[in-house]
Design a protein around this motif. Structure first.
Motif, mmCIF file in Angstrom:
data_model
loop_
_atom_site.group_PDB
_atom_site.id
_atom_site.type_symbol
_atom_site.label_atom_id
_atom_site.label_comp_id
_atom_site.label_asym_id
_atom_site.label_seq_id
_atom_site.Cartn_x
_atom_site.Cartn_y
_atom_site.Cartn_z
ATOM 1 N N ASP A 1 123.293 76.281 48.199
ATOM 2 C CA ASP A 1 123.901 76.797 46.970
ATOM 3 C C ASP A 1 124.872 75.804 46.322
ATOM 4 N N ASN A 2 124.810 74.557 46.725
ATOM 5 C CA ASN A 2 125.603 73.500 46.099
ATOM 6 C C ASN A 2 124.840 72.202 46.304
ATOM 7 N N TYR A 3 124.809 71.369 45.286
ATOM 8 C CA TYR A 3 124.034 70.140 45.372
ATOM 9 C C TYR A 3 124.608 69.176 46.397
ATOM 10 N N CYS B 1 120.605 76.770 44.582
ATOM 11 C CA CYS B 1 120.247 75.850 43.503
ATOM 12 C C CYS B 1 119.228 74.796 43.935
ATOM 13 N N GLN B 2 118.957 74.696 45.235
ATOM 14 C CA GLN B 2 118.086 73.625 45.694
ATOM 15 C C GLN B 2 117.427 74.038 47.003
ATOM 16 N N ASP B 3 116.151 73.676 47.164
ATOM 17 C CA ASP B 3 115.438 73.843 48.429
ATOM 18 C C ASP B 3 115.158 72.461 48.992
ATOM 19 N N ASN B 4 115.489 72.268 50.264
ATOM 20 C CA ASN B 4 115.195 71.016 50.948
ATOM 21 C C ASN B 4 114.198 71.298 52.060
ATOM 22 N N LYS C 1 117.473 76.471 51.949
ATOM 23 C CA LYS C 1 117.990 76.756 50.608
ATOM 24 C C LYS C 1 119.485 76.473 50.653
ATOM 25 N N GLN D 1 128.539 74.080 51.252
ATOM 26 C CA GLN D 1 127.293 74.775 50.946
ATOM 27 C C GLN D 1 127.072 75.965 51.870
ATOM 28 N N LYS E 1 123.786 78.029 53.426
ATOM 29 C CA LYS E 1 122.408 77.641 53.710
ATOM 30 C C LYS E 1 121.614 78.849 54.180
#
Length: 190
Positions: free
Chosen positions: A135-137, A46-49, A133, A70, A72
């Motif tokens: 999968d949980n904020y 859900c998010q890329d850092n 990447k 999460q 990763k």
């Protein structure tokens, strides 16, 4: 993409097929269908850092509390890191065992770290740009972790002690044997 199970079978090394020509190269850094077919379950990233750090920085070892845990997928866009994973699942046959893999913009390898593991990395090059990447904020106040230099874990981060750069929070982390893991081996975290 080639996928390989490592010494801790739930941790997956991902190696892309690289197509080079006179212009440069192309590779798929992530392909949901083949990735999930290999894993046998769905991962909902859900998010890329993107993290930028200088040589000597060690981030970790971290995970989140069970409500915010999460998975990763770690990829190095520039430079070279030593990526480290520790099994933090109580009752696992590999509980407390670690895996270290060098990831770089040259080798283009990626590491998948499932839920229930501690994660960290050290920057081996002059600097590094790392994409993760998840999968949980992220959730403030939900991070837990273990000291990078824990004696029980005995991880070689490939950085001389006098060159290590840590965050203030990472300096305050507990020893592995003091930190109670919220994860039980065999429970589904997905």
């Amino acid at each position: 993409m080639k996928y390989s199970k490592l010494e801790i079978p739930d941790v997956i090394l991902c190696e892309p097929l690289i197509h080079n020509d006179y212009r440069g190269f192309v590779y798929e850094s992530y392909k949901k269908k083949s990735f999930e077919e290999f894993l046998g379950f769905e991962v909902k990233f859900c998010q890329d850092n993107i993290l930028y750090n200088n040589h000597g920085v060690i981030r970790g070892l971290h995970t989140n509390t069970s409500s915010f845990v999460q998975s990763k997928l770690v990829n190095v866009l520039k430079g070279r890191i030593l990526d480290v994973v520790v099994d933090f699942r109580v009752g696992s046959p590999t509980f407390g065992k670690s895996i270290s893999v060098e990831l770089s913009s040259e080798n283009k390898k990626q590491l998948f770290i499932p839920r229930g593991f501690l994660h960290g990395f050290s920057v081996l090059s002059e600097d590094a740009l790392v994409m993760i990447k998840i999968d949980n904020y992220l959730a403030n106040g939900q991070s837990i972790g273990v000291k990078y230099d824990d004696e029980f874990l005995n991880i070689d981060w490939k950085i001389p002690k006098e060159k290590v750069i840590l965050s203030l929070a990472d300096k305050e982390l507990n020893d592995f044997k003091e930190d109670l893991s919220p994860f039980i081996y065999g429970e589904s975290f997905y």
